[in-house]
Write a protein that holds these residues in place. Sequence first.
Motif, PDB file in Angstrom:
ATOM      1  N   ASP A   1       7.324 -36.378   3.872  1.00  0.00           N
ATOM      2  CA  ASP A   1       5.793 -36.350   3.268  1.00  0.00           C
ATOM      3  C   ASP A   1       5.187 -36.728   4.484  1.00  0.00           C
ATOM      4  O   ASP A   1       3.719 -36.078   4.120  1.00  0.00           O
TER       5      ASP A   1
ATOM      6  N   GLN B   1       5.719 -36.794   7.614  1.00  0.00           N
ATOM      7  CA  GLN B   1       5.563 -36.111   8.535  1.00  0.00           C
ATOM      8  C   GLN B   1       4.644 -34.329   8.203  1.00  0.00           C
ATOM      9  O   GLN B   1       3.757 -34.155   9.068  1.00  0.00           O
ATOM     10  N   LYS B   2       4.560 -33.935   7.062  1.00  0.00           N
ATOM     11  CA  LYS B   2       3.685 -33.222   6.561  1.00  0.00           C
ATOM     12  C   LYS B   2       2.332 -32.865   6.509  1.00  0.00           C
ATOM     13  O   LYS B   2       1.055 -32.802   6.885  1.00  0.00           O
ATOM     14  N   ARG B   3       1.864 -34.379   6.290  1.00  0.00           N
ATOM     15  CA  ARG B   3       0.393 -35.188   6.400  1.00  0.00           C
ATOM     16  C   ARG B   3       0.026 -35.466   8.164  1.00  0.00           C
ATOM     17  O   ARG B   3      -1.690 -35.159   8.472  1.00  0.00           O
TER      18      ARG B   3
END
Length: 361
Positions: A355, A357-359
Motif C-alpha cells: 500500500d 508503494q502504491k501511494r
Amino acid sequence: MTRAYNFNAGPAAIPLEVLQQAQEQFVDFQGAGMSIMEMSHRGAIYEGVHNEAQSLMRELFGIPDNYHVLFLQGGASTQFAMLPMNLLQSGKPAAYVQTGAWADKAIKEAKLIGETVIAASTASDNYMRVPELSEIQVPANASYVHMTSNETIGGTQFQSFPATGDVPLVADMSSDILSRPIDISKFGVIYAGAQKNLGPSGVTVVIIRDDLAKDNPKTIPAMFRYETHAKSNSLYNTPPSFSIYMMNLVLKWIKAKGGVAQIEQFNRDKTKLIYDAIDGSGGFYTGCAQPQSRSVMNITFRLGSEELEKQFIKESEKEGFVGLKGHRDVGGLRASTYNAVPLESCQALAQFMVDFQKRNG
C-alpha cells in the motif's frame, strides 16, 4: 486490547499465550501463595521449573547427553569475554569469522585475552553476506573457531556450518537459536541471550560439551569459569529465576507448536511474505543482504531516500507497527521476525508495504 505488530530486534516479541499464562500465575505460583519471583532458588518448586527448562531445551534442540545446558547471566556480551577466558590457550590462537557488528564485538573482547586470528571476513562487502564455508580458514592449532550464526544488524545468516574436526566450533546463536534444527554435535559451545527467541532478557543459555566445561583456568574468578556452573547445575549463585521460568513457558509453547522443525517452516512462511514484497516492488524496496545470505530472523531493506524511509516509519507507527527502524549504525529499515512474531503481523506488514508503494511509488 489491541496488540502491536512487534518487529523489535530485542527484547522482542513473546507469544501472547505465554504472557497470558505468566499473568495468571504471577501472584500465586502452583498454590504456593507467592510469585515464583519471591521463591528461594534452592526450593523444590523453583528447582522443578529450572530442571524442566533444561530438559525441554535438550529435547527440542536435540542436545546430546555429553553436553551441559547452563543458565547464566550477563548476556552474549559477557560470553564474548568468558569464552576466551576459559578456552583460549597460550600458543593456540582463537579463530573468528568476521561477519558484522556482533562478531566484531566478540573479536574485540577476545583480543584482550589472547592471540586471535580472522578465519574469514566479509568486511569488504560491508557485511552484507556471510562467507562461503570454503572461505573459512582455521589454523590446525586453533583453540576454537567462533561464528555468529545470525547478524541482526546487517540481516545475514549462515545457512550451514563447517566441520572443524578437532578444533571446537563455537557459535553465538543469540538471534536464531531454536529457529531451525541443527546438529549440536558439530559444536563445542553454543550461547544465546534469551531476549530474541527464548523469552525475556536476563538469562543466557550456554550449551557446552562436557570436556570444555572442566579444567578451566583457575586464574580466573569462579563466576567466570564454565565448570563452576556445570558442577552446580547453574545454581552456584542466584539465577535469573523469573527469566528462566518465562523461558520454560516459551519452550513449552515451541513444543506445542510441533517442535523446532515446525517452527522453522512457520518462520520461512512468514518471512517469505516480506521478502516477496521487497523483491516484487520493482526496486521501490531494496534488500540489504545478498540473497544467498538473507536472514530468516532479521529482514533489512532500504527505500529510495532517507526522507521516504522516515515517512515509512511515521506512517507504519500510526498503523500499529513497532520496531521497523534500522539499527542506528546503518540506518534503513529492519523487520525482526523471531519465533514469536505471528504470521498475521507479517501479513499486515507485507500489505502495508504494498500500500505504501502504491501511494509513494
